[in-house]
Design a protein around this motif. Structure first.
Motif, PDB file in Angstrom:
ATOM      1  N   SER A 159       0.741  -0.948   0.214  1.00 47.39           N
ATOM      2  CA  SER A 159       0.081  -0.530  -0.110  1.00 47.39           C
ATOM      3  C   SER A 159       0.996   0.824   0.076  1.00 47.39           C
ATOM      4  CB  SER A 159      -1.035   0.313   1.375  1.00 47.39           C
ATOM      5  OG  SER A 159      -1.573   1.119   1.409  1.00 47.39           O
ATOM      6  N   ALA A 160       1.195   2.051  -1.547  1.00 46.99           N
ATOM      7  CA  ALA A 160       1.702   3.046  -1.403  1.00 46.99           C
ATOM      8  C   ALA A 160       1.792   3.715  -0.226  1.00 46.99           C
ATOM      9  CB  ALA A 160       1.516   3.857  -2.705  1.00 46.99           C
ATOM     10  N   PHE A 161       2.300   5.102  -0.091  1.00 46.10           N
ATOM     11  CA  PHE A 161       1.955   6.304   0.816  1.00 46.10           C
ATOM     12  C   PHE A 161       0.942   6.538   0.172  1.00 46.10           C
ATOM     13  CE2 PHE A 161       6.898   5.486   2.395  1.00 46.10           C
ATOM     14  CZ  PHE A 161       6.226   5.623   4.186  1.00 46.10           C
ATOM     15  N   HIS A 162       0.427   7.757   1.142  1.00 47.79           N
ATOM     16  CA  HIS A 162      -0.936   8.364   1.551  1.00 47.79           C
ATOM     17  C   HIS A 162      -1.447   8.858   2.514  1.00 47.79           C
ATOM     18  CE1 HIS A 162      -2.513   4.330   1.903  1.00 47.79           C
ATOM     19  NE2 HIS A 162      -4.110   4.826   2.273  1.00 47.79           N
ATOM     20  N   ARG A 163      -1.792   9.737   2.438  1.00 47.85           N
ATOM     21  CA  ARG A 163      -2.620  10.477   3.542  1.00 47.85           C
ATOM     22  C   ARG A 163      -4.005  10.394   3.491  1.00 47.85           C
ATOM     23  NH1 ARG A 163       0.128  15.967   4.391  1.00 47.85           N
ATOM     24  NH2 ARG A 163       0.005  16.757   1.855  1.00 47.85           N
ATOM     25  N   LEU A 164      -4.717  10.416   4.107  1.00 47.63           N
ATOM     26  CA  LEU A 164      -6.700  10.738   4.403  1.00 47.63           C
ATOM     27  C   LEU A 164      -6.436  12.276   5.527  1.00 47.63           C
ATOM     28  CD1 LEU A 164      -8.334   7.363   4.950  1.00 47.63           C
ATOM     29  CD2 LEU A 164      -7.467   8.939   2.636  1.00 47.63           C
ATOM     30  N   LYS A 165      -7.911  12.965   4.445  1.00 47.87           N
ATOM     31  CA  LYS A 165      -8.148  14.230   5.824  1.00 47.87           C
ATOM     32  C   LYS A 165      -8.974  13.785   6.790  1.00 47.87           C
ATOM     33  CE  LYS A 165      -8.922  17.225   2.320  1.00 47.87           C
ATOM     34  NZ  LYS A 165      -9.543  18.075   1.774  1.00 47.87           N
TER      35      LYS A 165
ATOM     36  N   ASP B 261     -10.491  13.509  -0.502  1.00 45.65           N
ATOM     37  CA  ASP B 261     -10.131  13.603   1.058  1.00 45.65           C
ATOM     38  C   ASP B 261      -8.687  12.453   1.104  1.00 45.65           C
ATOM     39  OD1 ASP B 261     -11.280  15.054   1.269  1.00 45.65           O
ATOM     40  OD2 ASP B 261     -12.900  13.597   2.765  1.00 45.65           O
ATOM     41  N   PHE B 262      -8.748  11.875  -0.584  1.00 45.83           N
ATOM     42  CA  PHE B 262      -7.522  11.025  -0.487  1.00 45.83           C
ATOM     43  C   PHE B 262      -6.236  11.214  -1.274  1.00 45.83           C
ATOM     44  CE2 PHE B 262      -5.998   7.622  -2.948  1.00 45.83           C
ATOM     45  CZ  PHE B 262      -4.845   6.686  -2.327  1.00 45.83           C
ATOM     46  N   GLU B 263      -5.150  10.854  -0.474  1.00 50.69           N
ATOM     47  CA  GLU B 263      -3.344  11.570  -1.469  1.00 50.69           C
ATOM     48  C   GLU B 263      -2.792  10.780  -1.754  1.00 50.69           C
ATOM     49  OE1 GLU B 263      -0.596  15.863  -1.193  1.00 50.69           O
ATOM     50  OE2 GLU B 263      -2.323  15.668   0.163  1.00 50.69           O
ATOM     51  N   LEU B 264      -2.260  10.345  -2.430  1.00 54.80           N
ATOM     52  CA  LEU B 264      -1.747   9.167  -3.196  1.00 54.80           C
ATOM     53  C   LEU B 264      -0.198  10.123  -2.879  1.00 54.80           C
ATOM     54  CD1 LEU B 264      -0.785   6.393  -3.349  1.00 54.80           C
ATOM     55  CD2 LEU B 264      -1.288   6.903  -5.765  1.00 54.80           C
ATOM     56  N   ALA B 265       1.334  10.008  -2.309  1.00 53.26           N
ATOM     57  CA  ALA B 265       2.358  10.633  -2.291  1.00 53.26           C
ATOM     58  C   ALA B 265       2.847  11.005  -3.526  1.00 53.26           C
ATOM     59  CB  ALA B 265       2.854   9.983  -1.282  1.00 53.26           C
ATOM     60  N   ARG B 266       3.429  11.184  -3.881  1.00 55.62           N
ATOM     61  CA  ARG B 266       4.670  12.052  -5.375  1.00 55.62           C
ATOM     62  C   ARG B 266       5.903  11.729  -4.532  1.00 55.62           C
ATOM     63  NH1 ARG B 266       3.044  14.763  -9.891  1.00 55.62           N
ATOM     64  NH2 ARG B 266       5.458  15.888  -8.923  1.00 55.62           N
ATOM     65  N   ARG B 267       6.136  10.993  -5.352  1.00 52.90           N
ATOM     66  CA  ARG B 267       7.509  10.532  -4.566  1.00 52.90           C
ATOM     67  C   ARG B 267       8.611  11.950  -4.400  1.00 52.90           C
ATOM     68  NH1 ARG B 267      10.440   5.799  -7.540  1.00 52.90           N
ATOM     69  NH2 ARG B 267       8.871   4.621  -6.243  1.00 52.90           N
ATOM     70  N   ASP B 268       8.770  12.551  -5.584  1.00 55.68           N
ATOM     71  CA  ASP B 268       9.945  13.429  -5.137  1.00 55.68           C
ATOM     72  C   ASP B 268       9.125  14.725  -4.026  1.00 55.68           C
ATOM     73  OD1 ASP B 268      11.086  12.711  -7.173  1.00 55.68           O
ATOM     74  OD2 ASP B 268      10.328  14.028  -9.498  1.00 55.68           O
ATOM     75  N   ASP B 269       8.186  15.165  -3.933  1.00 57.78           N
ATOM     76  CA  ASP B 269       7.443  15.575  -3.335  1.00 57.78           C
ATOM     77  C   ASP B 269       7.725  15.662  -1.210  1.00 57.78           C
ATOM     78  OD1 ASP B 269       6.996  17.244  -5.354  1.00 57.78           O
ATOM     79  OD2 ASP B 269       4.419  16.713  -5.065  1.00 57.78           O
ATOM     80  N   LEU B 270       7.550  13.986  -1.757  1.00 52.46           N
ATOM     81  CA  LEU B 270       8.235  13.261   0.285  1.00 52.46           C
ATOM     82  C   LEU B 270       9.301  13.580   0.047  1.00 52.46           C
ATOM     83  CD1 LEU B 270       5.449   9.687   0.862  1.00 52.46           C
ATOM     84  CD2 LEU B 270       5.772  12.397   1.482  1.00 52.46           C
ATOM     85  N   LEU B 271      10.106  13.046  -0.788  1.00 53.02           N
ATOM     86  CA  LEU B 271      11.972  12.682  -0.728  1.00 53.02           C
ATOM     87  C   LEU B 271      12.052  14.916  -0.814  1.00 53.02           C
ATOM     88  CD1 LEU B 271      13.117  11.118  -3.910  1.00 53.02           C
ATOM     89  CD2 LEU B 271      13.287  10.515  -1.449  1.00 53.02           C
ATOM     90  N   SER B 272      11.895  15.648  -1.271  1.00 52.13           N
ATOM     91  CA  SER B 272      12.335  16.697  -0.674  1.00 52.13           C
ATOM     92  C   SER B 272      11.970  16.594   0.592  1.00 52.13           C
ATOM     93  CB  SER B 272      11.717  17.861  -1.856  1.00 52.13           C
ATOM     94  OG  SER B 272      10.303  17.939  -1.966  1.00 52.13           O
ATOM     95  N   GLN B 273      10.905  16.361   0.854  1.00 54.39           N
ATOM     96  CA  GLN B 273      10.044  17.373   2.340  1.00 54.39           C
ATOM     97  C   GLN B 273      11.080  16.096   3.646  1.00 54.39           C
ATOM     98  OE1 GLN B 273       5.677  17.037   2.738  1.00 54.39           O
ATOM     99  NE2 GLN B 273       6.252  18.174   4.502  1.00 54.39           N
TER     100      GLN B 273
END
Length: 172
Positions: A61-67, A146-158
């Motif tokens: 299950s890929a990195f994601h987040r919910l509200k 309300d579901f956001e699937l992570a973008r690799r580059d965004d997580l890596l930069s953060q």
């Protein structure tokens, strides 16, 4: 123990965008009005929702987040490892499964706004019995917006300090 194919067919599970398979079990008939919700929501929400979620041993299950907060419930299969990545950069590893003596839990809370990913502990690609069947309950109820699937580059930069785990649990 039943095979993953048995559960996929019996529960009418379909592919989920984050990985694995799911089917909705419950969607409340009642709504929480927008005026009563936190400002992170843009419309009224159902009071709660629930799904079955099957994670095969050869997937994740890929990195994601919910509200909303999400509660995972263990039903059958193998232990699930969940990785929670908090906004402050803290990475937490939790075990969802039946062996309380090994630190596993039957239920785990994923707080809203926390990135998370999951995989079957010691999963095997070719094994029909390598999977975990869980339930996921969301309140206020789940909406795909309300579901956001992570973008690799965004997580890596953060969170550059977690490069290994981010590369492992993102698809793009």
């Amino acid at each position: 123990m039943k095979s993953k194919t048995f559960w996929i067919n019996r529960l009418n599970l379909i592919p989920h965008p984050e990985g694995g398979f799911y089917s909705e079990v419950y969607r409340s008939d009642e709504f929480i009005p927008l005026s009563a919700l936190n400002k992170r929501y843009s419309k009224a929400h159902r009071m709660g929702t629930s799904i079955y979620f099957l994670l095969p041993g050869d997937s994740f299950s890929a990195f994601h987040r919910l509200k909303s907060d999400e509660l995972w419930h263990f039903y059958t299969g193998q232990t699930v490892v969940l990785y929670l990545l908090y906004p402050d950069g803290q990475l937490e590893k939790k075990l969802l499964g039946p062996d309380i003596e090994k630190g596993e839990q039957f239920q785990l809370l994923i707080p809203h706004g926390v990135w998370f990913a999951a995989q079957v502990l010691n999963g095997v690609a070719s094994d029909a019995f390598s999977y975990a069947l869980v339930g996921c309950t969301v309140a206020p109820g789940f909406e795909f917006e309300d579901f956001e699937l992570a973008r690799r580059d965004d997580l890596l930069s953060q969170f550059p300090e977690h490069e290994d785990i981010i590369l492992r649990f993102t698809r793009k």
